[in-house]
Write a protein that holds these residues in place. Structure first.
Motif, PDB file in Angstrom:
ATOM      1  N   ILE A 148       0.828  -1.037  -0.013  1.00 22.29           N
ATOM      2  CA  ILE A 148      -0.208  -0.070   0.057  1.00 22.29           C
ATOM      3  C   ILE A 148       0.745   1.172   0.008  1.00 22.29           C
ATOM      4  O   ILE A 148       1.790   1.472   0.794  1.00 22.29           O
ATOM      5  CB  ILE A 148      -0.905   0.055   1.241  1.00 22.29           C
ATOM      6  N   PRO A 149       0.867   1.996  -1.060  1.00 19.68           N
ATOM      7  CA  PRO A 149       1.511   3.420  -0.872  1.00 19.68           C
ATOM      8  C   PRO A 149       1.387   4.227   0.433  1.00 19.68           C
ATOM      9  O   PRO A 149       0.402   4.317   0.958  1.00 19.68           O
ATOM     10  CB  PRO A 149       0.910   4.299  -2.075  1.00 19.68           C
ATOM     11  N   LYS A 150       2.362   4.459   1.101  1.00 22.40           N
ATOM     12  CA  LYS A 150       2.474   5.336   2.032  1.00 22.40           C
ATOM     13  C   LYS A 150       1.653   6.615   1.975  1.00 22.40           C
ATOM     14  O   LYS A 150       0.967   7.021   3.163  1.00 22.40           O
ATOM     15  CB  LYS A 150       4.056   5.564   2.623  1.00 22.40           C
ATOM     16  N   GLU A 151       1.765   7.225   0.938  1.00 21.92           N
ATOM     17  CA  GLU A 151       1.173   8.491   0.639  1.00 21.92           C
ATOM     18  C   GLU A 151      -0.555   8.208   0.848  1.00 21.92           C
ATOM     19  O   GLU A 151      -1.084   9.415   1.346  1.00 21.92           O
ATOM     20  CB  GLU A 151       1.281   9.085  -0.613  1.00 21.92           C
ATOM     21  N   ILE A 152      -0.816   7.103   0.606  1.00 21.58           N
ATOM     22  CA  ILE A 152      -2.678   6.913   0.926  1.00 21.58           C
ATOM     23  C   ILE A 152      -2.779   6.733   2.442  1.00 21.58           C
ATOM     24  O   ILE A 152      -3.675   7.259   2.825  1.00 21.58           O
ATOM     25  CB  ILE A 152      -2.741   5.810  -0.088  1.00 21.58           C
ATOM     26  N   VAL A 153      -2.056   5.991   2.955  1.00 24.03           N
ATOM     27  CA  VAL A 153      -2.313   5.507   4.329  1.00 24.03           C
ATOM     28  C   VAL A 153      -1.592   6.190   5.403  1.00 24.03           C
ATOM     29  O   VAL A 153      -1.956   6.183   6.557  1.00 24.03           O
ATOM     30  CB  VAL A 153      -2.137   3.829   4.660  1.00 24.03           C
ATOM     31  N   GLY A 154      -0.247   6.881   5.304  1.00 20.46           N
ATOM     32  CA  GLY A 154       0.295   7.655   6.276  1.00 20.46           C
ATOM     33  C   GLY A 154       1.066   6.666   7.217  1.00 20.46           C
ATOM     34  O   GLY A 154       1.419   5.850   6.970  1.00 20.46           O
ATOM     35  N   LEU A 167      -9.513  -3.980   2.763  1.00 20.19           N
ATOM     36  CA  LEU A 167     -10.320  -3.194   1.452  1.00 20.19           C
ATOM     37  C   LEU A 167     -11.447  -2.662   2.529  1.00 20.19           C
ATOM     38  O   LEU A 167     -11.307  -1.181   2.339  1.00 20.19           O
ATOM     39  CB  LEU A 167     -11.135  -4.332   0.857  1.00 20.19           C
ATOM     40  N   HIS A 168     -11.951  -3.089   3.477  1.00 14.18           N
ATOM     41  CA  HIS A 168     -12.795  -2.325   4.502  1.00 14.18           C
ATOM     42  C   HIS A 168     -12.310  -1.189   5.269  1.00 14.18           C
ATOM     43  O   HIS A 168     -12.655  -0.079   5.443  1.00 14.18           O
ATOM     44  CB  HIS A 168     -13.736  -3.101   5.201  1.00 14.18           C
ATOM     45  N   PHE A 169     -11.026  -1.819   5.926  1.00  9.60           N
ATOM     46  CA  PHE A 169     -10.135  -0.783   6.683  1.00  9.60           C
ATOM     47  C   PHE A 169      -9.829   0.556   5.997  1.00  9.60           C
ATOM     48  O   PHE A 169     -10.041   1.642   6.505  1.00  9.60           O
ATOM     49  CB  PHE A 169      -9.065  -1.659   7.196  1.00  9.60           C
ATOM     50  N   GLU A 171     -11.005   1.816   3.296  1.00  9.25           N
ATOM     51  CA  GLU A 171     -12.159   2.526   2.995  1.00  9.25           C
ATOM     52  C   GLU A 171     -12.530   3.513   4.074  1.00  9.25           C
ATOM     53  O   GLU A 171     -13.086   4.652   3.974  1.00  9.25           O
ATOM     54  CB  GLU A 171     -13.493   1.731   2.496  1.00  9.25           C
ATOM     55  N   ARG A 172     -12.832   2.733   5.259  1.00  5.17           N
ATOM     56  CA  ARG A 172     -13.481   3.351   6.298  1.00  5.17           C
ATOM     57  C   ARG A 172     -12.459   4.558   6.914  1.00  5.17           C
ATOM     58  O   ARG A 172     -12.856   5.542   7.449  1.00  5.17           O
ATOM     59  CB  ARG A 172     -13.575   2.542   7.474  1.00  5.17           C
ATOM     60  N   GLU A 173     -11.024   4.169   7.075  1.00  6.11           N
ATOM     61  CA  GLU A 173     -10.301   5.047   7.749  1.00  6.11           C
ATOM     62  C   GLU A 173      -9.449   6.071   6.867  1.00  6.11           C
ATOM     63  O   GLU A 173      -9.201   7.179   7.168  1.00  6.11           O
ATOM     64  CB  GLU A 173      -9.024   3.989   8.338  1.00  6.11           C
ATOM     65  N   CYS A 174      -9.399   5.802   5.661  1.00  8.37           N
ATOM     66  CA  CYS A 174      -8.829   6.677   4.685  1.00  8.37           C
ATOM     67  C   CYS A 174      -9.958   7.319   3.655  1.00  8.37           C
ATOM     68  O   CYS A 174      -9.421   8.223   2.912  1.00  8.37           O
ATOM     69  CB  CYS A 174      -7.766   5.968   3.537  1.00  8.37           C
ATOM     70  N   ASN A 175     -11.314   7.046   3.889  1.00  5.98           N
ATOM     71  CA  ASN A 175     -12.233   7.759   3.258  1.00  5.98           C
ATOM     72  C   ASN A 175     -12.001   7.191   1.776  1.00  5.98           C
ATOM     73  O   ASN A 175     -11.960   8.189   0.882  1.00  5.98           O
ATOM     74  CB  ASN A 175     -12.396   8.958   3.437  1.00  5.98           C
ATOM     75  N   VAL A 176     -11.382   6.278   1.210  1.00  9.93           N
ATOM     76  CA  VAL A 176     -11.436   5.710  -0.129  1.00  9.93           C
ATOM     77  C   VAL A 176     -12.177   4.756  -0.449  1.00  9.93           C
ATOM     78  O   VAL A 176     -12.331   3.793   0.179  1.00  9.93           O
ATOM     79  CB  VAL A 176      -9.722   5.216  -0.374  1.00  9.93           C
TER      80      VAL A 176
END
Length: 241
Positions: A148-154, A167-169, A171-176
Motif C-alpha cells: 500500500i502506498p505510504k502516501e495513501i495510508v500515512g 479493503l474495508h479498513f 475505505e473506512r479509515e482513509c475515506n477511499v
C-alpha cells in the motif's frame, strides 16, 4: 506369511467414514493404534494404512506423526464469483466459518520496480508491506501479501489496530472507495515458500490471485497477492457469447 482378511482398504475406509457420519467417531477423537485396527479388520498394516491415506486425502482424518490419527472435519467448500470484488473476510463469513488471522509482518519498505509499475510509484518510494495468514475455523486457508502506498495510508497502521478486511479498513479509515480490481490467477509452484504455508493436507492445492485495486478515479490504491487453498475456495464466473 499371514493370510489377508476379507476386508479391502476401500471397505475399511467406507466403514470408518460411516462411523464418522453416524457420530460413533467424534471430531478430535484418536483412532486406536494401527496394529489394533489392522487386527480388528483382519488385514495387514499396509492395507489399513491405504484406507487411512484415502481418508487423509479427503481431509477426514489428520495424522500427527508419532502421536496418532485423529478424526477431522473437512472445511466447507467456499464458492466465490470472480465477477464480484469481495473481501476474503466477507467470503469466509458468508460460508458461516469463523474468520481469524495471524499477522506475520507489517513494515515500511522501499517500493520495488515491479510494485511501482503496478501502483504508479517511483522505485524507492515508501510503501507499507503487510503479510498475514488468514484462517477459517482455526485452519489456515489464505496467505496474503499487501503493498500500500505510504502516501495513501500515512502512519495509519501505527496509530490504529488493524485486523479483518484490508479493503474495508482502507475505505473506512482513509475515506477511499475501492470499486474495482485487475486480477490475474495462476498456480504457484509447490516450492513457493508462501504456497507451502497452506499445504497442510495431501489433497491441498493452491491458487494465487494477484490484484491491483482501484478507486472511482482509477487511481491504484493497493496491490495484493493472495494464496488461496483451492480445496476450500471454489471460484466461478459466468461466460457469455
Amino acid at each position: 506369511m499371514k493370510k489377508e482378511g476379507k476386508f479391502s482398504y476401500v471397505y475399511i475406509k467406507e466403514h470408518i467414514e460411516s462411523q464418522i457420519n453416524e457420530g460413533k467417531l467424534k471430531v478430535g477423537e484418536k483412532l486406536p493404534s494401527e496394529i489394533h485396527m489392522a487386527k480388528k479388520y483382519e488385514v495387514s498394516r499396509e492395507t489399513f494404512r491405504s484406507a487411512i491415506r484415502l481418508l487423509e486425502e479427503e481431509g477426514k482424518v489428520t495424522i500427527k506423526r508419532g502421536i496418532g490419527t485423529f478424526i477431522a472435519t473437512p472445511l466447507k467448500t467456499i464458492p466465490s464469483s470472480l465477477e464480484k470484488l469481495t473481501s476474503i473476510t466477507d467470503i469466509i463469513r458468508a460460508a458461516s466459518l469463523k474468520e481469524g488471522e495471524k499477522r506475520e509482518k507489517i513494515e515500511t519498505v522501499a517500493c520495488t520496480k515491479e510494485w511501482g509499475e503496478l501502483l504508479g510509484l517511483e522505485e524507492g518510494d515508501p510503501v507499507i508491506f503487510h503479510k498475514r495468514t488468514r484462517t477459517a475455523d482455526g485452519e489456515p486457508v489464505v496467505f496474503s501479501l499487501n503493498v500500500i502506498p505510504k502516501e495513501i495510508v500515512g502512519d495509519l497502521f501505527d496509530e490504529k489496530h488493524f485486523s479483518g478486511s484490508l479493503l474495508h479498513f482502507i475505505e473506512r479509515e482513509c475515506n477511499v472507495n475501492v470499486v474495482c480490481s485487475d486480477a490475474e490467477i495462476s498456480v504457484p509452484l509447490h516450492t513457493d515458500r508462501y504456497c507451502q504455508k497452506l499445504l497442510i493436507h495431501p489433497h491441498t492445492t493452491v491458487l494465487l490471485l494477484k490484484q491491483v485495486h482501484y478507486d472511482e478515479f482509477n487511481r491504484p490504491i493497493f496491490y495484493s497477492e493472495d494464496y488461496l487453498r483451492n480445496d476450500v475456495f471454489q471460484f466461478q464466473m459466468r461466460r457469455k457469447r
